[in-house]
Design an enzyme around this catalytic site. Structure first.
Site, mmCIF file in Angstrom:
data_model
loop_
_atom_site.group_PDB
_atom_site.id
_atom_site.type_symbol
_atom_site.label_atom_id
_atom_site.label_comp_id
_atom_site.label_asym_id
_atom_site.label_seq_id
_atom_site.Cartn_x
_atom_site.Cartn_y
_atom_site.Cartn_z
ATOM 1 N N SER A 36 0.849 -1.204 0.000
ATOM 2 C CA SER A 36 0.000 0.000 0.000
ATOM 3 C C SER A 36 0.878 1.245 0.000
ATOM 4 O O SER A 36 2.105 1.164 0.201
ATOM 5 C CB SER A 36 -0.869 0.011 1.260
ATOM 6 O OG SER A 36 -0.048 0.242 2.401
ATOM 7 N N ASP A 63 -1.397 -2.091 -3.945
ATOM 8 C CA ASP A 63 -2.722 -2.062 -3.327
ATOM 9 C C ASP A 63 -3.227 -0.616 -3.290
ATOM 10 O O ASP A 63 -2.505 0.289 -2.839
ATOM 11 C CB ASP A 63 -2.594 -2.616 -1.900
ATOM 12 C CG ASP A 63 -3.930 -2.912 -1.246
ATOM 13 O OD1 ASP A 63 -4.910 -3.143 -1.972
ATOM 14 O OD2 ASP A 63 -3.973 -2.930 0.014
ATOM 15 N N HIS A 64 -4.435 -0.382 -3.744
ATOM 16 C CA HIS A 64 -5.066 0.953 -3.705
ATOM 17 C C HIS A 64 -4.212 2.059 -4.326
ATOM 18 O O HIS A 64 -3.998 3.114 -3.697
ATOM 19 C CB HIS A 64 -5.430 1.337 -2.264
ATOM 20 C CG HIS A 64 -6.507 0.483 -1.677
ATOM 21 N ND1 HIS A 64 -7.826 0.626 -2.033
ATOM 22 C CD2 HIS A 64 -6.467 -0.539 -0.795
ATOM 23 C CE1 HIS A 64 -8.545 -0.284 -1.379
ATOM 24 N NE2 HIS A 64 -7.748 -1.006 -0.627
ATOM 25 N N ASP A 101 -7.353 2.645 -7.830
ATOM 26 C CA ASP A 101 -8.580 2.767 -7.041
ATOM 27 C C ASP A 101 -9.246 4.106 -7.345
ATOM 28 O O ASP A 101 -8.965 5.120 -6.705
ATOM 29 C CB ASP A 101 -8.248 2.638 -5.551
ATOM 30 C CG ASP A 101 -9.510 2.696 -4.683
ATOM 31 O OD1 ASP A 101 -10.609 2.920 -5.245
ATOM 32 O OD2 ASP A 101 -9.388 2.520 -3.461
ATOM 33 N N GLU A 151 -11.767 -0.746 -9.257
ATOM 34 C CA GLU A 151 -12.772 -0.871 -8.191
ATOM 35 C C GLU A 151 -14.013 -0.051 -8.515
ATOM 36 O O GLU A 151 -13.932 1.100 -8.941
ATOM 37 C CB GLU A 151 -12.196 -0.419 -6.835
ATOM 38 C CG GLU A 151 -13.245 -0.506 -5.718
ATOM 39 C CD GLU A 151 -12.662 -0.491 -4.303
ATOM 40 O OE1 GLU A 151 -11.471 -0.774 -4.130
ATOM 41 O OE2 GLU A 151 -13.433 -0.199 -3.369
ATOM 42 N N GLY A 206 -10.114 -2.730 8.063
ATOM 43 C CA GLY A 206 -9.858 -2.545 9.486
ATOM 44 C C GLY A 206 -10.450 -3.634 10.366
ATOM 45 O O GLY A 206 -10.928 -4.669 9.876
ATOM 46 N N GLY A 251 -11.039 -5.743 2.301
ATOM 47 C CA GLY A 251 -11.611 -5.673 3.643
ATOM 48 C C GLY A 251 -12.120 -7.019 4.128
ATOM 49 O O GLY A 251 -13.171 -7.110 4.760
ATOM 50 N N SER A 280 -10.635 -9.410 6.175
ATOM 51 C CA SER A 280 -10.104 -10.075 7.371
ATOM 52 C C SER A 280 -11.257 -10.578 8.248
ATOM 53 O O SER A 280 -12.320 -9.962 8.305
ATOM 54 C CB SER A 280 -9.237 -9.103 8.192
ATOM 55 O OG SER A 280 -7.938 -9.041 7.650
ATOM 56 N N SER A 315 -5.557 -6.765 8.090
ATOM 57 C CA SER A 315 -5.809 -6.622 9.534
ATOM 58 C C SER A 315 -5.506 -7.905 10.312
ATOM 59 O O SER A 315 -4.977 -7.843 11.432
ATOM 60 C CB SER A 315 -7.260 -6.201 9.777
ATOM 61 O OG SER A 315 -7.500 -4.941 9.224
HETATM 62 P P1 13P Z 1 -8.616 -5.906 5.986
HETATM 63 O O1 13P Z 1 -8.453 -4.625 6.732
HETATM 64 O O2 13P Z 1 -9.955 -6.513 6.187
HETATM 65 O O3 13P Z 1 -7.511 -6.880 6.243
HETATM 66 O O4 13P Z 1 -8.550 -5.535 4.401
HETATM 67 C C1 13P Z 1 -7.296 -5.377 3.756
HETATM 68 C C2 13P Z 1 -7.448 -4.837 2.374
HETATM 69 O O5 13P Z 1 -8.492 -4.793 1.782
HETATM 70 C C3 13P Z 1 -6.215 -4.348 1.735
HETATM 71 O O6 13P Z 1 -6.464 -3.755 0.496
HETATM 72 O O1 G3H Z 2 -6.457 -1.231 2.242
HETATM 73 C C1 G3H Z 2 -5.933 -1.038 3.315
HETATM 74 C C2 G3H Z 2 -4.797 -1.884 3.726
HETATM 75 O O2 G3H Z 2 -5.112 -2.526 4.925
HETATM 76 C C3 G3H Z 2 -3.535 -1.084 3.803
HETATM 77 O O3 G3H Z 2 -3.542 -0.262 4.908
HETATM 78 O O4 G3H Z 2 -2.772 1.934 4.007
HETATM 79 O O5 G3H Z 2 -2.558 1.392 6.458
HETATM 80 O O6 G3H Z 2 -1.104 0.270 4.765
HETATM 81 P P1 G3H Z 2 -2.436 0.916 5.045
HETATM 82 ZN ZN ZN Z 3 -8.315 -2.732 0.348
#
Ligand code: 13P
Ligand code: G3H
Ligand code: ZN
Length: 317
Positions: free
Chosen positions: A50, A83-84, A105, A135, A182, A215, A217, A260
């Site tokens: 990320s 990621d994102h 994203d 997304e 989260g 998301g 977890s 998470s």
């Molecule tokens: P969690 O916070 O549910 O682990 O999601 C992580 C996520 O989507 C990272 O892009």
């Molecule tokens: O999508 C969110 C991930 O859990 C990454 O989180 O931006 O705090 O590294 P972060």
């Molecule tokens: Zn995510």
């Protein structure tokens, strides 16, 4: 084998009714914990970075850690994913630096602006042989204080997905069906709920197309309890029930994002050692326990949730 893209992973996962775990990496112990589990279970894996991870650990260190994991685990396919990604420039820079997959994203923008931004990234990425995740729909956290009708508006609208995928050319699509980032995904007493009807409708409209769940977890309660018992404060932390994730993994969902749960596992290990042994000040003593917990969580996900154990064997080397 070098770092791989996700095309073959997703195709096999779709056909086989399983999903690939996409785990966020932020330091050496997390990279090691994830890849040791995946290596021992012969499971393909996506390591994702990320913007926050890059800020914390530095882009170059993370890439080199992932390359080291690849050398240590030559039996499994490993993809390195952004990621994102927030804009075109971050996606371009990751592609230049060896990432094999990027996410753009654009979910916070209007439909048309999301399409324009995503298409710009796809055109550049495909010219360089790299795949792109887009997304549609917005994940929300309970802290966002949204009411039910607002939440409805945030779910992915199935009647938009064909146009989005057709006009952008994305290789996979993250959708919003009730997961959130989260450790506080549902209110206490609230029944966890995912909109499988939306997932079904999306997959009917995009046959054979890989869907991504962010998301995702489970907020494993054994680690939450260890943290609570050793001086932490994570009251009412709740995640997505594992049976729902298994159901998603059997469907068009080919990539399940988990961050998470790794954070909780690592924190539980570190807290336990520090709380029980206040005399310890060697970081290796507590980080190795955190790392072992990360490995344990990833092994659990691979075998009990994702269903991708042994699937490295069916992928080209
Ligand atoms: P969690 O916070 O549910 O682990 O999601 C992580 C996520 O989507 C990272 O892009
Ligand atoms: O999508 C969110 C991930 O859990 C990454 O989180 O931006 O705090 O590294 P972060
Ligand atoms: Zn995510």
């Amino acid at each position: 084998m070098g770092l791989v893209g996700t095309t073959e992973m997703f195709q096999k996962a779709y056909e086989g009714g399983y999903a690939i775990g996409a785990f966020n990496v932020n330091n050496m112990e997390i990279v090691q914990g994830i890849t040791e589990a995946a290596g021992e279970l012969n499971a393909p894996v996506i390591l994702q970075v990320s913007a926050g991870a890059r800020k914390y650990a530095n882009h170059t260190y993370l890439i080199k850690l992932v390359e080291a994991a690849l050398i240590e685990n030559p039996n499994i396919p490993i993809a390195l994913h952004l990621d994102h990604g927030a804009d075109f420039d971050i996606c371009k820079s990751c592609i230049e630096d060896g990432f094999t997959s990027v996410m753009i994203d654009g979910s916070k923008y209007s439909f048309e602006d999301n399409i324009a931004l995503t298409k710009q990234v796809v055109d550049y990425a495909h010219d360089h042989g790299i795949v792109v995740e887009g997304e549609l729909g917005q994940l929300s956290g309970i802290e966002d204080d949204v009411n039910v009708s607002d939440e409805d508006a945030n779910y992915t609208q199935p009647d938009q997905v064909e146009e989005f995928v057709g006009r952008t050319g994305v290789d996979s699509l993250a959708i919003a069906i009730g997961t959130s980032h989260g450790a506080y995904k549902f209110k206490p007493g609230q029944k966890p709920m995912l909109r499988f009807d939306i997932l079904d409708e999306v997959s009917k409209r995009l046959p054979g197309f890989p869907i991504v769940l962010h998301g995702a977890s489970s907020v494993l309660q054994n680690y939450v309890q260890i943290i609570q018992d050793h001086g932490g404060n994570l009251k009412d932390a709740i995640g997505i029930p594992e049976d729902m994730l298994r159901q998603a993994a059997r469907s068009a969902v080919c990539k399940i994002n988990i961050d998470s749960d790794l954070r909780l596992a690592l924190t539980a290990g570190v807290r336990e050692v520090m709380w029980d042994h206040p005399e310890i000040f060697d970081p290796r003593e507590y980080l190795k326990v955190g790392r072992a917990n990360v490995k344990e969580v990833v092994a659990h996900k691979i075998t009990e949730v994702l269903g991708c154990e042994g699937k490295a064997a069916e992928m080209s080397k």
